[in-house]
Structure formats: structure tokens, C-alpha cells
Motif scaffolding. Sequence first.
Motif, PDB file in Angstrom:
ATOM      1  N   ASN A 227      17.725  56.007  -8.502  1.00  0.00           N
ATOM      2  CA  ASN A 227      16.853  55.372  -9.255  1.00  0.00           C
ATOM      3  C   ASN A 227      17.631  54.788 -10.412  1.00  0.00           C
ATOM      4  N   VAL A 228      18.486  54.234 -10.338  1.00  0.00           N
ATOM      5  CA  VAL A 228      19.766  53.417 -11.070  1.00  0.00           C
ATOM      6  C   VAL A 228      19.186  52.275 -11.153  1.00  0.00           C
ATOM      7  N   ILE A 229      18.708  51.534 -12.275  1.00  0.00           N
ATOM      8  CA  ILE A 229      18.215  49.927 -11.798  1.00  0.00           C
ATOM      9  C   ILE A 229      19.680  49.077 -11.785  1.00  0.00           C
ATOM     10  N   VAL A 230      19.421  48.299 -10.686  1.00  0.00           N
ATOM     11  CA  VAL A 230      20.555  47.309 -10.537  1.00  0.00           C
ATOM     12  C   VAL A 230      20.172  45.978 -10.554  1.00  0.00           C
ATOM     13  N   GLY A 231      18.816  45.691 -10.615  1.00  0.00           N
ATOM     14  CA  GLY A 231      18.544  44.317 -10.662  1.00  0.00           C
ATOM     15  C   GLY A 231      16.951  43.721 -10.333  1.00  0.00           C
ATOM     16  N   TYR A 232      16.440  42.821 -10.287  1.00  0.00           N
ATOM     17  CA  TYR A 232      15.453  42.458  -9.956  1.00  0.00           C
ATOM     18  C   TYR A 232      15.146  41.222  -9.108  1.00  0.00           C
ATOM     19  N   LEU A 233      13.921  41.182  -8.518  1.00  0.00           N
ATOM     20  CA  LEU A 233      13.669  40.093  -7.726  1.00  0.00           C
ATOM     21  C   LEU A 233      12.219  39.719  -7.921  1.00  0.00           C
ATOM     22  N   ASP A 234      11.999  38.292  -8.108  1.00  0.00           N
ATOM     23  CA  ASP A 234      10.895  37.801  -8.391  1.00  0.00           C
ATOM     24  C   ASP A 234       9.974  37.441  -7.053  1.00  0.00           C
ATOM     25  N   LEU A 235       8.803  37.847  -7.237  1.00  0.00           N
ATOM     26  CA  LEU A 235       7.950  38.082  -5.762  1.00  0.00           C
ATOM     27  C   LEU A 235       7.871  36.768  -5.062  1.00  0.00           C
ATOM     28  N   ASP A 236       7.755  35.521  -5.451  1.00  0.00           N
ATOM     29  CA  ASP A 236       7.912  34.206  -4.677  1.00  0.00           C
ATOM     30  C   ASP A 236       9.197  34.259  -3.851  1.00  0.00           C
ATOM     31  N   LYS A 237      10.443  34.566  -4.613  1.00  0.00           N
ATOM     32  CA  LYS A 237      11.800  34.691  -3.796  1.00  0.00           C
ATOM     33  C   LYS A 237      11.685  35.575  -2.850  1.00  0.00           C
ATOM     34  N   LEU A 238      11.008  36.656  -2.998  1.00  0.00           N
ATOM     35  CA  LEU A 238      10.894  37.865  -1.885  1.00  0.00           C
ATOM     36  C   LEU A 238      10.230  37.069  -0.419  1.00  0.00           C
ATOM     37  N   VAL A 239       9.205  36.608  -0.544  1.00  0.00           N
ATOM     38  CA  VAL A 239       8.501  36.001   0.520  1.00  0.00           C
ATOM     39  C   VAL A 239       9.236  34.794   1.085  1.00  0.00           C
TER      40      VAL A 239
ATOM     41  N   VAL B 145      15.744  47.502 -21.663  1.00  0.00           N
ATOM     42  CA  VAL B 145      15.409  48.330 -23.053  1.00  0.00           C
ATOM     43  C   VAL B 145      15.420  49.843 -22.866  1.00  0.00           C
ATOM     44  N   THR B 146      16.122  50.354 -23.774  1.00  0.00           N
ATOM     45  CA  THR B 146      16.403  51.981 -23.866  1.00  0.00           C
ATOM     46  C   THR B 146      15.005  52.428 -24.363  1.00  0.00           C
ATOM     47  N   VAL B 147      14.866  53.762 -23.756  1.00  0.00           N
ATOM     48  CA  VAL B 147      13.403  54.219 -23.851  1.00  0.00           C
ATOM     49  C   VAL B 147      13.218  54.654 -25.363  1.00  0.00           C
ATOM     50  N   ASP B 148      14.088  54.672 -26.364  1.00  0.00           N
ATOM     51  CA  ASP B 148      14.012  55.077 -27.548  1.00  0.00           C
ATOM     52  C   ASP B 148      14.085  53.766 -28.687  1.00  0.00           C
TER      53      ASP B 148
ATOM     54  N   ALA C 198       9.820  43.645 -18.973  1.00  0.00           N
ATOM     55  CA  ALA C 198      11.434  44.130 -19.121  1.00  0.00           C
ATOM     56  C   ALA C 198      11.299  45.695 -18.737  1.00  0.00           C
ATOM     57  N   PRO C 199      12.478  46.025 -17.964  1.00  0.00           N
ATOM     58  CA  PRO C 199      12.477  47.506 -17.732  1.00  0.00           C
ATOM     59  C   PRO C 199      13.121  48.390 -18.565  1.00  0.00           C
ATOM     60  N   VAL C 200      12.305  49.458 -18.678  1.00  0.00           N
ATOM     61  CA  VAL C 200      12.851  50.691 -19.587  1.00  0.00           C
ATOM     62  C   VAL C 200      13.582  51.744 -18.817  1.00  0.00           C
ATOM     63  N   ILE C 201      14.725  52.043 -19.602  1.00  0.00           N
ATOM     64  CA  ILE C 201      15.832  52.878 -18.697  1.00  0.00           C
ATOM     65  C   ILE C 201      16.001  54.104 -19.805  1.00  0.00           C
ATOM     66  N   ASP C 202      16.637  54.881 -19.179  1.00  0.00           N
ATOM     67  CA  ASP C 202      17.252  56.071 -20.283  1.00  0.00           C
ATOM     68  C   ASP C 202      18.686  55.635 -20.456  1.00  0.00           C
ATOM     69  N   ARG C 203      19.583  56.640 -20.887  1.00  0.00           N
ATOM     70  CA  ARG C 203      20.832  56.794 -21.570  1.00  0.00           C
ATOM     71  C   ARG C 203      21.905  56.409 -19.960  1.00  0.00           C
ATOM     72  N   GLU C 204      21.444  56.974 -18.803  1.00  0.00           N
ATOM     73  CA  GLU C 204      22.071  56.719 -17.771  1.00  0.00           C
ATOM     74  C   GLU C 204      21.651  55.720 -16.790  1.00  0.00           C
ATOM     75  N   LYS C 205      20.860  54.834 -17.239  1.00  0.00           N
ATOM     76  CA  LYS C 205      19.931  53.691 -16.607  1.00  0.00           C
ATOM     77  C   LYS C 205      19.243  53.833 -15.613  1.00  0.00           C
ATOM     78  N   HIS C 206      18.842  55.004 -15.701  1.00  0.00           N
ATOM     79  CA  HIS C 206      17.742  55.387 -14.652  1.00  0.00           C
ATOM     80  C   HIS C 206      16.445  54.599 -15.103  1.00  0.00           C
ATOM     81  N   PHE C 207      15.729  54.086 -13.999  1.00  0.00           N
ATOM     82  CA  PHE C 207      14.474  53.411 -14.272  1.00  0.00           C
ATOM     83  C   PHE C 207      13.327  54.083 -14.802  1.00  0.00           C
ATOM     84  N   LEU C 208      12.381  53.644 -15.824  1.00  0.00           N
ATOM     85  CA  LEU C 208      11.479  54.866 -16.139  1.00  0.00           C
ATOM     86  C   LEU C 208      10.001  54.162 -16.062  1.00  0.00           C
ATOM     87  N   GLY C 209      10.286  52.671 -16.279  1.00  0.00           N
ATOM     88  CA  GLY C 209       8.971  52.019 -16.587  1.00  0.00           C
ATOM     89  C   GLY C 209       9.112  50.497 -16.927  1.00  0.00           C
TER      90      GLY C 209
END
Length: 454
Positions: free
Chosen positions: A183-195, A214-217, A235-246
Motif C-alpha cells: 500500500n505504498v504509493i508508486v504513481g498514478y494513472l488517468d482514467l482515459d489513459k487506462l482505457v 501530501v503528508t497527513v499532518d 492529490a494523494p495523502v500519505i503517512d511518513r512511510e508513504k502509505h496511501f491513506l486517501g
Amino acid sequence: MLSIKKILLQIENNVESIIKEDNILGKDLWLILLQQHPADIALIINNIEQEFQINLFKKLPKELAIKVFEKIQEPVQADILSHLDQDDVELIITQIPVSALTELFEHISDQDLEKYLKLLQVKQRNALISLRSFPPESAGARMQSDVLTLQENFTVKRSIEVLQRLTPKQTLTRRIYITDKNNVIVGYLDLDKLVLNKPETPLAQIMEKSELLVTVDEDQEDVANQMRHYNLDSAPVIDREKHFLGIITVEDVFEIIEEEESEDVYKMSGQAPMEYSYFATPTWTLVKQRIPWLIGLLLLQSLSSMILASYDDMISRYTIITLFLTMLIGTGGNVGNQSATLVIRGLTTKEITRQNGIKMLLREVTIALIIAGIVVTFGFARVYHASHDLVSTIAISLSLFLIIVTSVVLGTIIPLTLERFNLDPAHSAAPFLTTLMDILGVIIYCFVCSKILG
């Protein structure tokens, strides 16, 4: 055709007839109300009396009521929930986003909070408790946590299958975030690029690196400014270990900016920020928000009379000093507020930073000298026309020049200094700066006149 504002006003003025449907107008307006956007219906409910708020909300169809409930102000939400039966309460709080529940639960009693938490599913309850543990103005408190993500080892085909199966249950945005198996964030993909890619293509080959993590605090205002700078929808929100939170969405950014700008306006007018709309705020709360500043500034302003009293002998001999006192003091307050407003706005938009603050100060000093020269020219003519006394005119004009320059410098320095110490620069604006310049203006005026006039 009636405009939307006129329609909403007509509905507000006839809300009792709409609830009862006891005449043709009430029945027609009820049908019109059902066709309005949930945000407009929520606005009507916010503006009408309490008894009508509850009855009108209960009358709405269940599906529409849930959408409207999300848009209603939190104190009104809490009041409505307290008048609904348990089945309706459960239907509402299990359907609206957890982030919205976080704000709502700040306005209910501990007893009701415990009761409502029992109605939530375990996953919702854990997410809600987690969000409530973050500072109220942090990214963690604002983020949406129930967001769909994909793993980097998925193919395009498998990803689309996952989306089709889970989308009704989880929030889906145009930008989908990619994580690894931990659950560590590594990137993103736009929906149109996916299809548009081939079914067998691994996501790791087509994903992109996130421009902003974005860090959670992190402070919500800083997050909003960064998202606006990069022109991001989310924008993704992560903790100190880069785990995806929201995620923080563009809708959240709009709300944050509106809240922060409103807060600055209240502070600049010498009031504590209002948490709710004017009519949703109790009268005594409005009084308490204004009184501390007014009493403090009243006591501070009394220093001016003490200064004038110490120069009483000179003032009694040169009555012309009192004739132009308000002109000089008012001018000082006006030019000081102009500079302060420019600095506060620049700090808010990040155009002015700690790195270029000195550059702006030097530029404002130059502007102050030019403005002072122009204004003093008109002031000199005005005073001499009234007094025909050259010495008095010179004393008053020199005082005016010094007051203008001092006001501009202080109007620039004070917001920059507050920002340097991580305090809100909006506190430096009127009426604080006006009161400060009143006192300094009186000191400058009396001192200069005493030296020239004796």
C-alpha cells in the motif's frame, strides 16, 4: 421564465404551504422544489425556521434527502438527525462520505455520538475515528479515505474488471492512484489513459509519478495552494512511510480556500472567525466574537488622548493643530491599510515570500516617498488656504509626510513579521493597524509641531 433566485425566494416565503400542500400554490411549488439541485434545496433549509427545516426535510424522498443532507450546514444537520427515527438516521449516516460525518460529529453530544457510531459499519466507524484523531485543519482531517486504488502489478484488463466491480462502493476520480503490495504509493494513472491502452499492458509500464504527495499532518491551506499551483484535480495523502491513506479533491480545495479567505476577512475586521453562516450563529456568539477586539482597541486608543493631554499648552496656543488632526490621522490609517492589504494578499497567493520580502519593503518605501510628496502638495495648499500661516503650514505638512511614510512602512513590515513567526498576517490589518497609526500619528504630529512652533 423566473430566475432560480426568484424561484428559491418564492419557495422560502411559502414553505408552510409547501409542507402541508393545502393549496394549489403549495402543491406547484413542491413539484418545483423536487426539481431543484440538492445544494439549492439545502440552502432553503438552512435559511428557514427550525420547525420548517425538520418538516421539509422529512417530506423529501429518501434518495434526494441524502443528497440534500450532505449540503446542509452541520448545526442544522445535527438538529435534523435528532428528530429522525433510527432507521432514517442509519440510512443517512451510512450513505454520506466519512469526511462529511467527521465535520457533523463535531456538533453533536457524546451521547448521540456513541449512538450514531453503533449504526455505522465497522469499516466506516474505524475510518471516522481515524479522521477525528487528526488536527482539524490538517490534510488528514480533510481527506477522503474511501478511495479506490490499483496495484502496480495489475494489467489494464484486470484493472478495468476491478473498477467495474468496486466503483459503486468506493469513490472513483479521474486520476487513479497506484500502490505496491504494501500500500505504498508508486504513481498514478488517468482514467482515459487506462482505457486507451492494450488489455495485457501492466500498469507499472504506463503509470506516471505524482507531482505532489501530501503528508497527513500538512496544513490544509498549504495543500490547497500547492494543488492550485500544480493545477491538480486531486492529490494523494500519505503517512511518513508513504502509505496511501486517501485523497484531497478539487472540491476540498474550493472549500478550504473559501474557509481561509473568510477567516482572513473576519480577522482583518477585528473579529473572531465565524464557523457558520450569519443566521446560523447565535446572537450572543456574534457579540462575544466582537467584544474582545473592541475593548482592547478602545483601551489602546485611549493612549492618544494621554499624548494630546501632554501637549495641551501648545495645542491651546495653536488651535490650527486640532483643525487638521483628523485629516492627518485618517490619511495615515488609509495608506497603512493599503500597504497591509497588498502584503497580506501577496502572502496568501505566495507571490510574496520570505525571500523577496525585503525587496517588497524597499519598493514600498519608494512608493511611500512618492505618495507622500504628492499628497503633501495638496495638503500644503489646503492648510495654507485655511490658515495663511506659512510656519504652521510647514509643520503640518512635514507631519503629514512623516505619517504617510511611517504608515506605509509599518503596513508592510507588520504582516511580514507576523508571517515570519508563523502567525496569521491578517491580524495586522484594520482596525489594529488603524488604531496603531492613530497613536503614532498623534505622537509624530505633536512632536513635529512642538519643535517647529515651540
